[in-house]
Design a protein around this motif. Structure first.
Motif, PDB file in Angstrom:
ATOM      1  N   PHE A 198       0.208  -8.183  -9.318  1.00  0.00           N
ATOM      2  CA  PHE A 198      -0.345  -8.981  -8.220  1.00  0.00           C
ATOM      3  C   PHE A 198      -1.750  -9.473  -8.516  1.00  0.00           C
ATOM      4  CE2 PHE A 198      -3.618  -6.300  -6.324  1.00  0.00           C
ATOM      5  CZ  PHE A 198      -3.288  -5.029  -6.766  1.00  0.00           C
ATOM      6  N   ALA A 199      -2.173 -10.418  -7.686  1.00  0.00           N
ATOM      7  CA  ALA A 199      -3.546 -10.918  -7.718  1.00  0.00           C
ATOM      8  C   ALA A 199      -3.901 -11.384  -6.318  1.00  0.00           C
ATOM      9  CB  ALA A 199      -3.672 -12.077  -8.709  1.00  0.00           C
ATOM     10  N   GLY A 200      -5.195 -11.534  -6.050  1.00  0.00           N
ATOM     11  CA  GLY A 200      -5.642 -12.133  -4.802  1.00  0.00           C
ATOM     12  C   GLY A 200      -5.518 -13.642  -4.923  1.00  0.00           C
ATOM     13  N   ALA A 201      -5.183 -14.310  -3.839  1.00  0.00           N
ATOM     14  CA  ALA A 201      -5.158 -15.778  -3.850  1.00  0.00           C
ATOM     15  C   ALA A 201      -6.604 -16.287  -3.917  1.00  0.00           C
ATOM     16  CB  ALA A 201      -4.470 -16.291  -2.594  1.00  0.00           C
ATOM     17  N   PRO A 202      -6.823 -17.443  -4.542  1.00  0.00           N
ATOM     18  CA  PRO A 202      -8.196 -17.949  -4.671  1.00  0.00           C
ATOM     19  C   PRO A 202      -8.966 -17.982  -3.342  1.00  0.00           C
ATOM     20  CG  PRO A 202      -6.707 -19.230  -6.045  1.00  0.00           C
ATOM     21  CD  PRO A 202      -5.849 -18.270  -5.277  1.00  0.00           C
TER      22      PRO A 202
ATOM     23  N   ILE B 106       4.576  -1.206  -7.040  1.00  0.00           N
ATOM     24  CA  ILE B 106       3.515  -2.206  -7.176  1.00  0.00           C
ATOM     25  C   ILE B 106       2.371  -1.537  -7.917  1.00  0.00           C
ATOM     26  CG2 ILE B 106       2.639  -1.735  -4.841  1.00  0.00           C
ATOM     27  CD1 ILE B 106       1.744  -4.831  -4.937  1.00  0.00           C
ATOM     28  N   LEU B 107       1.886  -2.238  -8.911  1.00  0.00           N
ATOM     29  CA  LEU B 107       0.819  -1.683  -9.733  1.00  0.00           C
ATOM     30  C   LEU B 107      -0.357  -1.256  -8.867  1.00  0.00           C
ATOM     31  CD1 LEU B 107      -0.187  -1.232 -12.639  1.00  0.00           C
ATOM     32  CD2 LEU B 107      -1.491  -3.345 -12.321  1.00  0.00           C
ATOM     33  N   PHE B 108      -0.883  -0.059  -9.083  1.00  0.00           N
ATOM     34  CA  PHE B 108      -2.087   0.358  -8.371  1.00  0.00           C
ATOM     35  C   PHE B 108      -3.290  -0.337  -8.995  1.00  0.00           C
ATOM     36  CE2 PHE B 108      -5.927   2.804  -7.959  1.00  0.00           C
ATOM     37  CZ  PHE B 108      -6.032   2.829  -6.582  1.00  0.00           C
ATOM     38  N   SER B 109      -3.951  -1.158  -8.208  1.00  0.00           N
ATOM     39  CA  SER B 109      -5.139  -1.881  -8.649  1.00  0.00           C
ATOM     40  C   SER B 109      -5.781  -2.461  -7.398  1.00  0.00           C
ATOM     41  CB  SER B 109      -4.734  -2.993  -9.632  1.00  0.00           C
ATOM     42  OG  SER B 109      -5.892  -3.531 -10.232  1.00  0.00           O
ATOM     43  N   ASP B 110      -6.485  -3.560  -7.498  1.00  0.00           N
ATOM     44  CA  ASP B 110      -7.058  -4.188  -6.316  1.00  0.00           C
ATOM     45  C   ASP B 110      -7.155  -5.684  -6.563  1.00  0.00           C
ATOM     46  OD1 ASP B 110      -8.416  -3.224  -3.651  1.00  0.00           O
ATOM     47  OD2 ASP B 110      -9.537  -4.955  -4.358  1.00  0.00           O
TER      48      ASP B 110
ATOM     49  N   ARG C 245       0.822  -1.214   0.000  1.00  0.00           N
ATOM     50  CA  ARG C 245       0.000   0.000   0.000  1.00  0.00           C
ATOM     51  C   ARG C 245       0.852   1.259   0.000  1.00  0.00           C
ATOM     52  NH1 ARG C 245      -5.571  -1.071   1.206  1.00  0.00           N
ATOM     53  NH2 ARG C 245      -5.831  -3.182   0.441  1.00  0.00           N
ATOM     54  N   GLN C 246       1.986   1.199  -0.714  1.00  0.00           N
ATOM     55  CA  GLN C 246       2.837   2.401  -0.766  1.00  0.00           C
ATOM     56  C   GLN C 246       2.162   3.525  -1.535  1.00  0.00           C
ATOM     57  OE1 GLN C 246       6.396   0.584  -2.338  1.00  0.00           O
ATOM     58  NE2 GLN C 246       5.923   1.070  -4.453  1.00  0.00           N
ATOM     59  N   ALA C 247       1.230   3.175  -2.432  1.00  0.00           N
ATOM     60  CA  ALA C 247       0.380   4.180  -3.072  1.00  0.00           C
ATOM     61  C   ALA C 247      -0.953   4.152  -2.322  1.00  0.00           C
ATOM     62  CB  ALA C 247       0.155   3.815  -4.537  1.00  0.00           C
TER      63      ALA C 247
ATOM     64  N   ILE D 101      -0.789   6.851 -10.234  1.00  0.00           N
ATOM     65  CA  ILE D 101      -0.856   6.525  -8.796  1.00  0.00           C
ATOM     66  C   ILE D 101       0.248   5.524  -8.422  1.00  0.00           C
ATOM     67  CG2 ILE D 101      -2.290   5.499  -6.987  1.00  0.00           C
ATOM     68  CD1 ILE D 101      -4.760   6.592  -8.570  1.00  0.00           C
ATOM     69  N   THR D 102       0.524   4.578  -9.316  1.00  0.00           N
ATOM     70  CA  THR D 102       1.613   3.616  -9.065  1.00  0.00           C
ATOM     71  C   THR D 102       2.937   4.351  -8.857  1.00  0.00           C
ATOM     72  OG1 THR D 102       0.521   1.983 -10.471  1.00  0.00           O
ATOM     73  CG2 THR D 102       2.890   1.671 -10.072  1.00  0.00           C
ATOM     74  N   LEU D 103       3.142   5.419  -9.666  1.00  0.00           N
ATOM     75  CA  LEU D 103       4.438   6.109  -9.648  1.00  0.00           C
ATOM     76  C   LEU D 103       4.543   7.165  -8.545  1.00  0.00           C
ATOM     77  CD1 LEU D 103       4.799   6.351 -13.514  1.00  0.00           C
ATOM     78  CD2 LEU D 103       6.288   5.045 -11.973  1.00  0.00           C
ATOM     79  N   GLN D 104       3.418   7.587  -7.977  1.00  0.00           N
ATOM     80  CA  GLN D 104       3.460   8.657  -6.965  1.00  0.00           C
ATOM     81  C   GLN D 104       4.461   8.389  -5.827  1.00  0.00           C
ATOM     82  OE1 GLN D 104      -0.687   9.194  -5.930  1.00  0.00           O
ATOM     83  NE2 GLN D 104      -0.918  10.917  -7.363  1.00  0.00           N
ATOM     84  N   PRO D 105       4.422   7.220  -5.184  1.00  0.00           N
ATOM     85  CA  PRO D 105       5.379   7.019  -4.084  1.00  0.00           C
ATOM     86  C   PRO D 105       6.833   7.004  -4.552  1.00  0.00           C
ATOM     87  CG  PRO D 105       4.133   5.000  -4.528  1.00  0.00           C
ATOM     88  CD  PRO D 105       3.486   6.101  -5.323  1.00  0.00           C
ATOM     89  N   LEU D 106       7.056   6.575  -5.819  1.00  0.00           N
ATOM     90  CA  LEU D 106       8.435   6.531  -6.344  1.00  0.00           C
ATOM     91  C   LEU D 106       9.009   7.926  -6.559  1.00  0.00           C
ATOM     92  CD1 LEU D 106       9.743   3.750  -6.961  1.00  0.00           C
ATOM     93  CD2 LEU D 106       7.261   3.639  -7.058  1.00  0.00           C
TER      94      LEU D 106
END
Ligand code: CP3
Length: 354
Positions: free
Chosen positions: A146-150, A76-80, A31-33, A62-67
């Motif tokens: 990334f992805a959520g685990a099943p 880490i890609l901003f997504s969910d 959650r760096q972004a 948004i992904t690049l903001q913390p960088l």
């Protein structure tokens, strides 16, 4: 060798992910972004969460903001984790956590879930990845997909929204085990397609978020969690990207996690890294308590150094044990990055004073 593989070979993050005992611990933060950054809140003030996720320019920004603020070693890609699910026919809103319009409980609902073709899942995610890679070209910053685990995706789909202990889901697993396996099979296939797509688009590492795995005992995890995580990781073997697994509150599962075919396991703050190494052969990622970032810089220095020393027994990627807390002052993050980068892991003195 093309430029991207040259960079791959030298990125501190990727070297540690592949098991190298690097002189510095690379770091990035879950959650760096997000909501602790005023520049994120400015975008959020004019867009809904789904708009931010589904508009490649916004997701990349948004992904690049913390960088732009901090010299982190990975983006880490901003997504969910819920991003790929609407393509199965499930309706999801955010408030602020995910809310499923019709929680899945009946066989007919689970049978009706579509298994979308890869290109239908979330094409805007591939585009956002390409945009971020273009911005990061030539910089020693790796991009994590990334992805959520099943099991964690199923937790939300069955429970319907966030909950403290997810009792309805835990009851469902015992009451309807065959239905649960049917759902988990479909989610596993979706996750494999989705992660392969991210890797093809340019993700240089992938993390599987199994945030709620720790809710379950070993027997339940062995049946409903482990085999599906193994299937996802095995399907991504040989693609040249390190695979990271995260579970929270799951120290009772570490003996089972040793069986995961991945390179990195991310651990929370409840167990020191040197103890976790007794169970896990992987590179360890973690494990500062995110609450430490609410304390003054002197406390952050002291606690971060404890984590760094505890990680000395093998390859280590510094991170928090879970995501950045919303009220974290950004300057505390800047201080943490400095402390971690200044720590020389090859200095013999560290071990003596550890
Ligand atoms: O780590 C990052 O910086 C990348 C972005 C990211 C988000 N969600 C953005 C987000 C990642 C990796 C996720 C994964 C995610 N989503 C997980 C696994 C990680 C974890 O924390 O355990 C889970 C469980 C979710 C589900 C989810 N999405 C919740 C519980 C919430 C609400 C509350 C919260 O914890 O932030 C969301 C919404 C969400 N996802 C926000 C962000 C920045 C907040 C949206 C907002 O109100 O601004």
């Amino acid at each position: 060798m093309n430029t991207s593989s040259t960079r791959t070979a030298t990125s501190l993050f990727l070297r540690a992910a592949w098991g190298e005992n690097t002189p510095q611990a690379p770091l990035w933060l879950m959650r760096q972004a997000g909501r602790y950054l005023p520049e994120y809140l400015a975008i959020k003030a004019r867009s809904s969460f789904w708009e931010m996720v589904r508009t490649p320019d916004l997701a990349a920004e948004i992904t690049l903001q913390p960088l732009r603020r901090f010299p982190l070693d990975a983006a880490i890609l901003f997504s969910d984790i819920m991003t790929p699910l609407p393509a199965m026919g499930v309706q999801i809103e955010f408030n602020p956590g995910p809310v499923v319009a019709e929680p899945l409980r009946r066989a007919a609902q689970i049978e009706a879930l579509r298994l979308p073709e890869t290109r239908e899942i979330a094409p805007y995610v591939a585009e956002a990845i390409r945009l971020v890679r273009r911005e990061l070209a030539g910089k020693p910053v790796a991009l994590i997909g990334f992805a959520g685990a099943p099991l964690t995706l199923a937790t939300y789909l069955v429970q319907g929204s966030g909950s403290k202990d997810y009792e309805d889901f835990r009851a469902f697993l015992r009451q309807e085990p065959a239905l649960a396996h049917r759902l988990l099979h479909k989610l596993t296939e979706l996750t494999i397609r989705y992660l392969r797509m991210q890797i093809e688009a340019g993700a240089e590492a992938i993390q599987l978020f199994d945030s709620w795995a720790g809710l379950h005992d070993q027997e339940v995890y062995r049946s409903f969690g482990l085999p599906y995580n193994q299937a996802v990781f095995s399907a991504l073997a040989g693609l040249g990207v390190p695979r990271i697994y995260l579970a929270v509150g799951a120290s009772h599962l570490y003996p089972l996690l040793a069986e995961l075919p991945c390179e990195v396991v991310s651990v929370d703050w409840r167990t020191p890294l040197d103890q976790v190494r007794q169970f896990l052969p992987h590179t360890l990622q973690g494990n500062l308590d995110p609450a430490v970032l609410l304390a003054p810089p002197a406390v952050i220095t002291q606690e971060a150094q404890k984590v760094l020393k505890s990680g000395l027994g093998g390859a280590h990627i510094f991170n928090l044990g879970h995501g950045v807390i919303r009220t974290t002052p950004p300057e505390h993050v800047a201080h943490l990055v400095e402390v971690v980068h200044q720590f020389n892991r090859h200095n013999k003195h560290n071990k003596e004073s550890a």
